[in-house]
Structure formats: structure tokens, C-alpha cells
Scaffold this active site. Structure first.
Site, PDB file in Angstrom:
ATOM      1  N   LEU A   7       0.850  -1.180   0.000  1.00  0.00           N
ATOM      2  CA  LEU A   7       0.000   0.000   0.000  1.00  0.00           C
ATOM      3  C   LEU A   7       0.889   1.234   0.000  1.00  0.00           C
ATOM      4  O   LEU A   7       1.699   1.422   0.912  1.00  0.00           O
ATOM      5  CB  LEU A   7      -0.907   0.008   1.231  1.00  0.00           C
ATOM      6  CG  LEU A   7      -1.824   1.233   1.402  1.00  0.00           C
ATOM      7  CD1 LEU A   7      -2.826   1.314   0.256  1.00  0.00           C
ATOM      8  CD2 LEU A   7      -2.537   1.191   2.746  1.00  0.00           C
ATOM      9  N   GLY A  10      -0.042   8.783  -1.519  1.00  0.00           N
ATOM     10  CA  GLY A  10       0.468   9.972  -2.214  1.00  0.00           C
ATOM     11  C   GLY A  10       1.039   9.666  -3.579  1.00  0.00           C
ATOM     12  O   GLY A  10       2.147  10.096  -3.915  1.00  0.00           O
ATOM     13  N   CYS A  11       0.270   8.933  -4.402  1.00  0.00           N
ATOM     14  CA  CYS A  11       0.793   8.432  -5.682  1.00  0.00           C
ATOM     15  C   CYS A  11       0.384   9.245  -6.912  1.00  0.00           C
ATOM     16  O   CYS A  11       0.600   8.798  -8.033  1.00  0.00           O
ATOM     17  CB  CYS A  11       0.352   6.978  -5.887  1.00  0.00           C
ATOM     18  SG  CYS A  11       1.022   5.845  -4.665  1.00  0.00           S
ATOM     19  N   SER A  12      -0.193  10.418  -6.720  1.00  0.00           N
ATOM     20  CA  SER A  12      -0.632  11.194  -7.882  1.00  0.00           C
ATOM     21  C   SER A  12       0.542  11.837  -8.618  1.00  0.00           C
ATOM     22  O   SER A  12       0.430  12.188  -9.791  1.00  0.00           O
ATOM     23  CB  SER A  12      -1.634  12.276  -7.466  1.00  0.00           C
ATOM     24  OG  SER A  12      -1.039  13.182  -6.548  1.00  0.00           O
ATOM     25  N   ILE A  15       7.455  11.265  -5.773  1.00  0.00           N
ATOM     26  CA  ILE A  15       8.061  10.060  -5.220  1.00  0.00           C
ATOM     27  C   ILE A  15       7.056   8.924  -5.122  1.00  0.00           C
ATOM     28  O   ILE A  15       7.362   7.775  -5.453  1.00  0.00           O
ATOM     29  CB  ILE A  15       8.680  10.368  -3.839  1.00  0.00           C
ATOM     30  CG1 ILE A  15       9.861  11.334  -3.993  1.00  0.00           C
ATOM     31  CG2 ILE A  15       9.140   9.085  -3.154  1.00  0.00           C
ATOM     32  CD1 ILE A  15      10.446  11.819  -2.674  1.00  0.00           C
ATOM     33  N   GLY A  16       5.846   9.209  -4.665  1.00  0.00           N
ATOM     34  CA  GLY A  16       4.832   8.163  -4.530  1.00  0.00           C
ATOM     35  C   GLY A  16       4.506   7.514  -5.853  1.00  0.00           C
ATOM     36  O   GLY A  16       4.397   6.278  -5.953  1.00  0.00           O
ATOM     37  N   SER A 141      12.682  12.605   5.468  1.00  0.00           N
ATOM     38  CA  SER A 141      13.471  13.653   4.819  1.00  0.00           C
ATOM     39  C   SER A 141      14.727  13.906   5.647  1.00  0.00           C
ATOM     40  O   SER A 141      14.734  13.666   6.866  1.00  0.00           O
ATOM     41  CB  SER A 141      12.657  14.946   4.716  1.00  0.00           C
ATOM     42  OG  SER A 141      13.474  16.045   4.339  1.00  0.00           O
ATOM     43  N   TYR A 154       7.799  22.448   8.250  1.00  0.00           N
ATOM     44  CA  TYR A 154       7.996  21.182   7.543  1.00  0.00           C
ATOM     45  C   TYR A 154       9.016  20.316   8.292  1.00  0.00           C
ATOM     46  O   TYR A 154       8.798  19.113   8.484  1.00  0.00           O
ATOM     47  CB  TYR A 154       8.472  21.440   6.117  1.00  0.00           C
ATOM     48  CG  TYR A 154       8.696  20.173   5.315  1.00  0.00           C
ATOM     49  CD1 TYR A 154       7.614  19.468   4.812  1.00  0.00           C
ATOM     50  CD2 TYR A 154       9.986  19.696   5.085  1.00  0.00           C
ATOM     51  CE1 TYR A 154       7.813  18.291   4.080  1.00  0.00           C
ATOM     52  CE2 TYR A 154      10.199  18.534   4.360  1.00  0.00           C
ATOM     53  CZ  TYR A 154       9.106  17.841   3.863  1.00  0.00           C
ATOM     54  OH  TYR A 154       9.303  16.674   3.149  1.00  0.00           O
ATOM     55  N   LYS A 158       8.629  16.486  10.092  1.00  0.00           N
ATOM     56  CA  LYS A 158       9.501  15.349   9.821  1.00  0.00           C
ATOM     57  C   LYS A 158      10.278  14.923  11.074  1.00  0.00           C
ATOM     58  O   LYS A 158      10.543  13.732  11.264  1.00  0.00           O
ATOM     59  CB  LYS A 158      10.457  15.683   8.677  1.00  0.00           C
ATOM     60  CG  LYS A 158       9.758  15.834   7.323  1.00  0.00           C
ATOM     61  CD  LYS A 158       9.023  14.559   6.927  1.00  0.00           C
ATOM     62  CE  LYS A 158       8.392  14.657   5.552  1.00  0.00           C
ATOM     63  NZ  LYS A 158       7.685  13.423   5.156  1.00  0.00           N
TER      64      LYS A 158
END
Length: 314
Positions: A7, A10-12, A15-16, A141, A154, A158
């Protein structure tokens, strides 16, 4: 050998997308990839990248990491709810002076980057623990190790991920689970382009002139140069991720960019924490010409290396 259910969130894009496509196109067909995204209307790029795999080793599903219901619905749609490998990648960025950012914007970053991971694990971890089998892979990151100027929120998100995973990894060992943090440096993706564009649009009126000039004349001015010199492709990060997934003893932390590693090493070289902060300060404010010259030199070396490689193939 049965396919491992993977699974990926964030694949749009970015990296995903690269990870989902790489695993789905695995020549040995070791994975069944459930590539997820918040908005399914943005699936075209992934379909184009792995068109031959759709319906075979790749299925595209809706999942919003900010919604427990969305996560549950997605996992329920996977046969036996069995997730062998979770790749937690979905995230958002935010740059600029904190005086110019609303608390709601900051909460959104934390809700997506940190609590998004927590929601996923609350849904998926119990079954992994019951089976005493599973690999949790988090796209973190280098900014989860070393904070960078004007990336305060950000970096905080992380750092939260890294601390959370350090704690969870101890429990994971008891259940024979693997947990890996993938830590890229600069990556040239749509994600970074949008972060930069949002930074360019930021209204600096809420901050003093010196800070505003620091952001526009130093940070934004050098943003593209840093990425052109040190940046990786999303496909490169995907290859690193695949190697971690396939490793017999996967590392807890894996940095993907050797060019950036010396900067993060400073964090461990001085227990007081002064060395990396002092070094970054001098790079930005005292030795900026040397820093820029170094970036240009690295850019030239990488360009010549690429040219040499290309000519060697022809």
C-alpha cells in the site's frame, strides 16, 4: 511465491508515483501495488507511467491520510485487509517566515505529514502485529534530522515522524516487524515546484524587512540552484526504496543522496548541536559566494558525468 501486497500513499505525482510504478513493473512480479491518492481525478500520470500494470500488479484507490474513514474504506477493499508492506509517502510542504504563515496552515502540515502516518498505522499495524510480519516504510526527509532555514514547520513535521518511528521501532522488533525511514534530500518533483511557487506568492508584509529580504534574496534566489546541483529524481528515490524493501535486514534509516550526507553528518559530529547551526549560518551569511561556487562546481561535475555516460552508451 505469493505476491506481497504493498500500500503506497500519495501516488498522484512525485516520489509516490515513482515508487508505485517501479514496484508494479518489477520484472519478477513480486508485488501487488495498491497505489492511493486523495483525488482520483489526478491518476492519469500514474496510469501513463505503468499502463501495462493497471489491473494486474497495480490497482489505484482513493485514500486521504487526513481521514480515518477513508483509510479504513481503502484497507477494507484489499483482500483479507492484508498489507505486507506500507509505504507512507503522502505529505505537503511549507516554506517561509513563520510570521507569514497561519496556525491553520501549520496544523495542516502536521496533520498530513505526521498524523497521516499515525492514522495509517492505527489501521494497519494491529494486523501486522497479529501476523508478526510486515514492513513499514516511511518517506521521511533529511530535514527530519537537520532543520533548514525557512523550513521550520515542515522540519518539525519530519522531526515528529522520526521521533515517533524511533520509539515505535523498539516495539516493532518484538513483533518481528521491519521499520525503515527513507530520507531523501532535495528531490526534483511537482511537490517541490508547488512549494516554491507558494513561497513566491507569500505576502511578506507580516514580517520585518530584514527577514523578508533574507527569504526572497537569499532563500528563494538560491532554491533552484540547490535543486539543480544536489537534487535527485523521484525515480532514483524509488530505486533506493526498492532496495530497502528487498534487503534481508532493512536499515532503520537510509539516506538516498550521498551529496547531502556530509551536511547531516554534522548533526552527529557535535553532541552540543552547535556545529551544524554554525556551519549553515556561515554558509548562508558569511561564505555565500563560496557556497554558490561549490554548487556550480557540483552541477558541472554532474553534467559532465551524465554527458560522459551518455556518450559511452552511443
Amino acid at each position: 511465491m505469493a505476491l506481497k501486497n504493498v500500500l503506497v500513499t500519495g501516488c498522484s505525482s512525485g516520489i509516490g508515483l515513482a515508487i508505485a510504478a517501479r514496484l508494479a513493473k518489477d520484472e519478477q512480479k513480486r508485488f501487488k501495488v495498491y497505489a492511493t491518492m486523495r483525488n482520483l481525478s489526478k491518476q492519469e500520470a500514474l496510469v501513463q507511467a505503468a499502463e501495462e500494470c493497471v489491473g494486474e500488479t497495480l490497482e489505484i484507490k482513493q485514500l486521504d491520510v487526513c481521514s480515518e474513514e477513508s483509510i479504513k474504506d481503502c484497507v477494507n477493499d484489499i483482500p483479507d485487509r492484508k498489507v505486507d508492506i506500507l509505504v507512507s509517502n503522502a505529505g505537503i510542504g511549507l516554506i517561509g517566515p513563520i510570521e507569514c504563515q497561519s496556525i491553520d496552515e501549520m496544523k495542516t502540515v502536521m496533520d498530513t505529514n505526521f498524523f497521516g502516518l499515525v492514522r495509517l498505522l492505527k489501521e494497519i499495524l494491529p494486523d501486522m502485529k497479529r501476523r508478526k510480519d510486515g514492513h513499514i516504510v516511511i518517506i521521511s526527509s533529511v530535514m527530519g534530522i537537520q532543520g533548514i532555514l525557512f523550513n521550520d514547520v515542515y522540519s518539525a513535521s519530519k522531526f515528529a515522524v522520526e521521533g515517533f518511528c524511533e520509539s515505535l521501532a523498539i516495539q516493532a522488533l518484538k513483533f518481528k516487524l521491519q521499520l525503515s525511514l527513507i530520507e531523501p534530500g532535495p528531490v526534483i518533483t511537482e511537490f517541490e515546484r508547488k512549494v516554491f511557487e507558494d513561497g513566491m506568492k507569500m505576502d511578506p508584509s507580516g514580517v520585518d524587512d530584514e527577514t523578508a529580504n533574507m527569504f526572497t534574496d537569499i532563500y528563494l534566489k538560491n532554491y533552484k540552484s540547490v535543486f539543480q546541483s544536489l537534487g535527485q529524481t523521484a525515480e532514483d528515490v524509488a530505486e533506493h526504496t526498492l532496495k530497502v524493501i528487498l534487503a534481508e535486514n532493512p536499515p532503520f534509516r537510509h539516506q538516498t543522496n550521498n551529496l547531502y550526507t556530509p551536511l547531516t553528518t554534522l548533526k552527529y559530529a557535535d553532541p552540543n548541536g552547535d556545529l551544524p547551526i554554525d556551519t549553515f549560518y556561515k554558509m548562508v551569511f558569511q561564505h555565500d559566494k563560496i557556497f554558490n561556487a561549490s554548487l556550480n562546481f557540483i552541477k558541472l561535475l554532474r553534467w559532465r558525468s551524465t554527458r560522459s555516460f551518455d556518450l559511452g552508451k552511443t
